[in-house]
Structures are given as C-alpha cells and as structure tokens.
Design a protein around this motif. Structure first.
Motif, PDB file in Angstrom:
ATOM      1  N   PHE A  27       0.845  -1.193   0.000  1.00 16.31           N
ATOM      2  CA  PHE A  27       0.000   0.000   0.000  1.00 16.31           C
ATOM      3  C   PHE A  27       0.882   1.244   0.000  1.00 16.31           C
ATOM      4  CE2 PHE A  27       0.683  -1.109   4.449  1.00 16.31           C
ATOM      5  CZ  PHE A  27       0.864   0.103   5.101  1.00 16.31           C
ATOM      6  N   THR A 138      -8.855  -2.493   3.063  1.00 17.11           N
ATOM      7  CA  THR A 138      -7.538  -2.569   2.435  1.00 17.11           C
ATOM      8  C   THR A 138      -7.631  -2.681   0.914  1.00 17.11           C
ATOM      9  OG1 THR A 138      -7.343  -4.984   2.602  1.00 17.11           O
ATOM     10  CG2 THR A 138      -6.602  -3.684   4.491  1.00 17.11           C
ATOM     11  N   GLU A 150      -1.251  -1.928  10.087  1.00 17.24           N
ATOM     12  CA  GLU A 150      -0.439  -1.219   9.097  1.00 17.24           C
ATOM     13  C   GLU A 150       0.369  -0.108   9.767  1.00 17.24           C
ATOM     14  OE1 GLU A 150      -3.414  -1.725   5.235  1.00 17.24           O
ATOM     15  OE2 GLU A 150      -3.562   0.035   6.532  1.00 17.24           O
TER      16      GLU A 150
END
Length: 205
Positions: A27, A138, A150
């Motif tokens: 990400f 997510t 995260e």
C-alpha cells in the motif's frame, strides 16, 4: 509525499506479548501527518488548538483570513472529519471514495470543516459503509486511514524493529528523534522535524 509500503509479516504488540501479524498487500502511505495548511486548503478552516505559535502565519483563504502554523500537524479533529477529508482527496484524484457516508445523519452543529463532525447517534454511526469488495478497507481505491496493524508495521520499520520503539532505539534516545511530552514544550512542531534535525539546522526550539 507518499511512500511505498511492501506487504510482510511482523511481530505486533508490546514486547512480551507479541503476536504474528500479516500485511497481505502493498500500500501507499503519506510520509507525514496531514498539516494545518493541507486541512485549510481543503476546508477553508483551521480547527487546530495549536494554530498559534512560533510558526504562525495568517493566510487569505477564499476571502477569509485563517491563522495557522502551516507545517504543523492538524489536530483537535474527530475521526469522522478525517473520513470526509479522505473522501474529498479521493474525489479530486478521480478515485472512488473509500467511505460511504451518505446514509449517516450528522449531529446538528458539527461539521468536517470545523473538525467536529460526528453522527447523531450510535445507530447512525453504524450506517458507515466501506466502498470495497466485501467491505475490506484494504481493497478500497481511494484515500483512507491506516489500519492498526499497518500503522504499527510502519512504526516498526516494516517489522524489522524488535524493541518498544522504532529503529530499536533506547528510551533515552527518544528525545532526539521524536516529539513527545518531555521535549515538545506542550505544543506541536512542524511535521518531519525532530530535536536532532533542528539542532543540525542550528535551531534549539
């Protein structure tokens, strides 16, 4: 700015009671907190308690004079206000917003602009929907807040840190790399700075 965060596995939690946690997907993450300027640029208001201080400026925003410390983090805002901020950033980027807030009735007198937004009731809060397959945040396309795992994964140097603090620093070294109760002077500071970086630049406050 954004940084790429690769997927991985790490030990999450306090030392002595850690568990294995998985970050299943890569990400992107901002490399600092959202600043007062970024908030004002989007909403035209500055809800920050620390709008005044060493770095204060007054800017004309759409005909209104707004006081801010532009590089300091925005604070004194509700979680719900941040969702609206994220959605607006998504829309401007041409992305599908991560949060569907359309079904929620808001508490009168609150607003995202002022940082006070909140649902009218707990029942209203439960009407929040996630725009992603199976409601998996997510997998959302737009901007969103990081999940707890995260966040800790990033703070632990992508799982490389084994101690209580990032980079495996000792507690007596924290004063040089982070702002907290003992060294902050009870105020916020420009994002991306530390005591060490200020000393390098010849400053002491």
């Amino acid at each position: 700015n954004f940084i790429h965060v690769p997927k991985g596995v790490f030990l999450m939690g306090e030392v002595g009671s850690q568990v294995h946690a998985t970050i299943p997907n890569d990400f992107e993450s901002m490399d600092t907190d959202v600043t007062q300027f970024m908030w004002v640029e989007e909403f035209g208001e500055n809800p920050s308690h620390f709008a005044d201080g060493e770095h204060v400026v007054v800017e004309n925003i759409n005909g209104r004079l707004v006081k801010m410390q532009p590089d300091n983090p925005v604070e004194s805002i509700t979680w719900w206000s941040t969702l609206v901020y994220a959605n607006r950033k998504s829309e401007k980027a041409g992305l599908r917003p991560a949060y569907d807030l359309s079904r929620i009735k808001w508490k009168p007198g609150t607003s995202a602009e002022a940082g006070t937004l909140r649902p009218a009731s707990d029942a209203q809060a439960k009407k929040l929907k996630i725009n992603a397959p199976n409601g998996d945040i997510t997998q959302a396309e737009g901007f969103r807040l990081p999940m707890a795992n995260e966040w800790e994964y990033m703070l632990r140097d992508l799982g490389r840190s084994r101690g209580e603090y990032p980079h495996d620093v000792a507690e007596d070294e924290l004063m040089e790399i982070a702002w907290y109760e003992s060294n902050s002077g009870d105020t916020t500071h420009p994002v991306g700075t530390t005591v060490r970086s200020l000393l390098i630049n010849g400053k002491t406050s």
